[in-house]
Design an enzyme around this catalytic site. Structure first.
Site, PDB file in Angstrom:
ATOM      1  N   HIS A  13       0.700  -1.197  -0.195  1.00 29.34           N
ATOM      2  CA  HIS A  13      -0.105  -0.034  -0.022  1.00 29.34           C
ATOM      3  C   HIS A  13       0.799   1.115   0.027  1.00 29.34           C
ATOM      4  CE1 HIS A  13      -3.349   2.681   0.507  1.00 29.34           C
ATOM      5  NE2 HIS A  13      -3.088   2.776   1.748  1.00 29.34           N
ATOM      6  N   ASP A  34       9.203   2.728   8.670  1.00 29.70           N
ATOM      7  CA  ASP A  34       8.457   1.475   8.783  1.00 29.70           C
ATOM      8  C   ASP A  34       8.976   0.746  10.111  1.00 29.70           C
ATOM      9  OD1 ASP A  34       6.944  -0.418   6.782  1.00 29.70           O
ATOM     10  OD2 ASP A  34       8.257  -1.626   7.973  1.00 29.70           O
ATOM     11  N   GLY A  71      -2.919  -0.823   5.678  1.00 32.79           N
ATOM     12  CA  GLY A  71      -3.999  -0.845   5.363  1.00 32.79           C
ATOM     13  C   GLY A  71      -4.989  -1.270   6.562  1.00 32.79           C
ATOM     14  N   HIS A 137     -23.375  11.441  -3.479  1.00 33.27           N
ATOM     15  CA  HIS A 137     -23.355  12.437  -2.834  1.00 33.27           C
ATOM     16  C   HIS A 137     -24.018  12.385  -1.477  1.00 33.27           C
ATOM     17  CE1 HIS A 137     -27.751  12.217  -3.367  1.00 33.27           C
ATOM     18  NE2 HIS A 137     -27.760  11.636  -4.590  1.00 33.27           N
ATOM     19  N   HIS A 146     -11.523   2.111   5.666  1.00 36.40           N
ATOM     20  CA  HIS A 146     -10.784   1.587   4.384  1.00 36.40           C
ATOM     21  C   HIS A 146     -11.701   1.134   3.422  1.00 36.40           C
ATOM     22  CE1 HIS A 146      -7.594  -1.009   2.393  1.00 36.40           C
ATOM     23  NE2 HIS A 146      -8.277  -0.421   1.314  1.00 36.40           N
TER      24      HIS A 146
END
Length: 171
Positions: A13, A34, A71, A137, A146
């Site tokens: 990701h 990381d 994620g 909308h 997510h």
């Protein structure tokens, strides 16, 4: 303040978020942070891991903004809350995304290629709107969500904090 940014999370990701930052051309990418990769590890496009997540505070002089590219919603929320103590959360939007009128997008949110956010929608903080997702909308999307690839959120929908959609889910 300049627009120097770091990506927290150097997995798959993170690579997609890197491409989006480069396409957006609003931030200067310094590299990745990381917890499980060694500093100096090259991730993509020559960008490397520049620090461990444990050393976020030390980055205050090197970067201004961060974006979390993890994620897992719970872990992303924890990392987001820790990082915003030291750095400003960015909003990263791929230029191919379509953003309607009066859309509100929260800090730390990533909107990936070909996503559509229609008029008057509200997207919370630290949200991933993945590629080809549509938020119609007047929707209200909470925090730390997510929306997986191809998720379709119908008009006037409300999604609670922490939700993870399935790929191609219709909500």
């Amino acid at each position: 303040m300049s627009n120097r940014i770091v990506i927290i999370g150097a997995g798959g990701h993170g690579k997609v978020v890197c491409d989006t930052i480069l396409a957006q051309n609003e931030y200067v990418l310094n590299g990745f942070v990381d917890i499980s990769m060694e500093v100096g590890t090259t991730i993509i496009n020559g960008y490397q891991v520049i620090a461990s997540q444990k050393d976020l505070e030390s980055l205050k002089s090197q970067v201004d903004f961060f974006i979390v590219a993890i994620g897992n919603n719970k872990i992303r929320e924890q990392v987001f809350n820790s990082a915003k103590l030291f750095l400003e959360p960015a909003i990263v939007i791929h230029p191919s995304a379509v953003i309607g009128s009066n859309v509100k997008i929260g800090a730390g949110t990533v909107i990936l290629p070909n996503a559509v956010i229609n008029a008057e929608a509200h997207i919370g903080e630290n949200v991933i709107v993945n590629a080809r997702s549509v938020v119609d909308h007047d929707c209200i999307i909470g925090n730390n969500i997510h929306l997986s690839i191809g998720t379709m959120v119908g008009s006037n929908s409300k999604i609670k904090n922490g939700y993870l959609s399935s790929i191609g889910e219709n909500i």
